[in-house]
Design a protein around this motif. Structure first.
Motif, short mmCIF file in Angstrom:
data_model
loop_
_atom_site.label_atom_id
_atom_site.label_comp_id
_atom_site.label_asym_id
_atom_site.label_seq_id
_atom_site.Cartn_x
_atom_site.Cartn_y
_atom_site.Cartn_z
N SER A 179 0.85 -1.18 0.00
CA SER A 179 0.00 0.00 0.00
C SER A 179 0.89 1.23 0.00
O SER A 179 2.10 1.15 0.24
N ASP A 180 0.29 2.37 -0.27
CA ASP A 180 1.06 3.60 -0.28
C ASP A 180 1.52 3.95 1.14
O ASP A 180 0.70 4.02 2.06
N GLN A 181 2.83 4.17 1.28
CA GLN A 181 3.38 4.51 2.58
C GLN A 181 4.27 5.74 2.45
O GLN A 181 5.36 5.66 1.88
N PRO A 182 3.83 6.87 2.96
CA PRO A 182 4.68 8.07 2.94
C PRO A 182 5.80 7.92 3.96
O PRO A 182 5.59 7.40 5.06
N THR A 183 7.00 8.38 3.63
CA THR A 183 8.13 8.26 4.55
C THR A 183 9.00 9.51 4.50
O THR A 183 9.30 10.03 3.43
N PHE A 184 9.38 9.98 5.67
CA PHE A 184 10.27 11.13 5.80
C PHE A 184 11.20 10.83 6.97
O PHE A 184 10.89 11.12 8.13
N THR A 185 12.32 10.21 6.69
CA THR A 185 13.26 9.80 7.74
C THR A 185 14.69 10.00 7.24
O THR A 185 14.94 10.17 6.04
N LEU A 186 15.63 9.97 8.18
CA LEU A 186 17.05 10.01 7.84
C LEU A 186 17.73 8.67 8.10
O LEU A 186 18.87 8.48 7.74
N PHE A 188 17.48 4.27 7.93
CA PHE A 188 16.97 3.27 7.00
C PHE A 188 16.27 2.17 7.80
O PHE A 188 15.69 2.44 8.84
N SER A 189 16.31 0.97 7.32
CA SER A 189 15.56 -0.10 7.97
C SER A 189 16.00 -0.28 9.43
O SER A 189 17.19 -0.33 9.74
N LYS A 190 15.04 -0.35 10.30
CA LYS A 190 15.32 -0.59 11.73
C LYS A 190 14.11 -1.27 12.34
O LYS A 190 13.01 -1.25 11.78
N GLY A 191 14.33 -1.87 13.50
CA GLY A 191 13.26 -2.59 14.17
C GLY A 191 12.16 -1.68 14.66
O GLY A 191 12.35 -0.48 14.86
#
Length: 369
Positions: A179-186, A188-191
């Motif tokens: 599904s569409d997931q907006p993301t604004f982070t610095l 990357f993958s984390k728990g």
């Protein structure tokens, strides 16, 4: 950093629309600011304009901050809970001053509130305090869940006043997870364990639960403060309204200083950091104890007793680094004094020499099991 990026991009977009230069953004903070703001300024090429501290005033002065603002200022960052002494900066007065300046100049300088610690303190202990979106110029607030949110390290978030305050071009949209997931982070993958833990705490404790915990923390601060004041040896640097911590310094450090107290407290199992204040107040050395949920009244009383033991031990010892400095400060040649250093200079050199002594001691023991 995310909030800073949003302010920078919004400022740049507005300058482009007006046909004005947009290559020299700056941000105004206090010299007591947490290092993350220095990282933001350096990493993302934003000039950092710091309001210097002064004796007895260890947070950003709102008037001096407003005076530093110019047309290139992307925002003023206020701290709700200074790392140095836990004090809340006066966001309300800053807002009033900037409103007046914006009206006078036609600028639109906003405020970000770094409520990493205070965001979980003020709503429960000081609900009448205006520091949040009740103020017109506060556009974003960040909070750290791993501090007084009572979750282990790794969780924090930023909240914007409205969607208009977060430029859409900074948000990425992905749909490969279904599904569409907006993301604004610095990062990357984390728990997701910290998010789950925070959600659990919010549901389990609720408003009343957090309020009870914060009130208990504040009561333990009072116990510790009273115990330190009874010794007659310390000046309390922290304020009554702020993060539940106690920051204090010696009234007389001519013979022994705060670094020695910090070092000797380790023998009793305590890690109580000693540090100097930022520029313009670096001659002030402070010890700090942060009171958390698991710091009980029993521990507060035990710490007071251990501090008393350390003071007795230091009183029985001859002065070390400071004695050498006294000789240097009163250096005599031909029966006449060459130079007498001020109390501020002497204190600064005492701190420097003691830190050098501690570093040398650590190097000698490095590698020893």
């Amino acid at each position: 950093m995310l909030a800073g990026l949003a302010f920078k991009r919004k400022w740049q977009n507005k300058r482009k629309e007006q046909g004005l230069p947009y290559d020299k953004p700056n941000i105004v903070t206090g010299a007591n600011v947490q290092v993350c703001w220095e990282k933001f300024a350096r990493y993302f090429e934003v000039e950092l304009k710091e309001v210097k501290l002064s004796d007895g005033y260890y947070v950003m002065d709102p008037q001096k901050a407003a005076d530093l603002v110019d047309e290139n200022t992307i925002c003023v960052a206020a701290i709700l809970g200074s790392t140095l002494n836990g004090e809340f900066e006066d966001v309300k007065r800053l807002n009033d001053l900037l409103e007046a300046k914006n009206k006078e100049t036609g600028w639109d300088t906003p405020i970000h509130v770094d409520a990493a610690s205070g965001g979980f303190i003020a709503p429960f202990l000081y609900p009448e305090l205006e520091w949040d979106f009740r103020l017109s110029l506060v556009k974003s607030i960040n909070v750290s869940g791993h501090k007084y949110g009572l979750v282990y390290a790794g969780v924090g978030w930023v909240i914007w006043r409205s969607k208009d305050d977060l430029p859409d071009e900074l948000i990425f949209h992905i749909n490969y997870l279904g599904s569409d997931q907006p993301t604004f982070t610095l990062n990357f993958s984390k728990g997701s364990n910290q998010i789950i833990a925070q959600y659990y705490q919010l549901i389990r404790l609720g408003f009343e639960g957090y309020k009870n915990i914060m009130e208990n923390c504040q009561e333990n601060v009072t116990i510790l403060k009273q115990g330190l004041e009874k010794t007659g040896r310390f000046t309390i640097v922290s304020k009554d309204i702020g993060v539940p911590l106690i920051a204090f310094s010696l009234k007389d450090n001519n013979l022994h200083n705060e670094f020695e107290i910090s070092d000797m407290l380790r023998r009793y199992g305590w890690i109580v950091p000693a540090y100097t204040m930022p520029p313009n107040a670096e001659h002030i050395t402070v010890l700090r104890v942060v009171i958390r949920e698991d710091f009980s009244r029993t521990l507060a009383e035990r710490l007071i007793n251990d501090i008393l033991k350390v003071l007795e031990e230091l009183d029985a010892l001859p002065a070390r680094a400071s004695a050498k400095l006294s000789v240097a400060a009163n250096e005599v040649a031909g029966g006449e004094m060459l130079r007498k250093k001020s109390a501020m200079q002497l204190q600064t050199e005492v701190c420097s020499m003691w830190k050098k002594f501690v570093d040398e001691k650590k190097n000698k023991t490095k590698g020893v099991c």
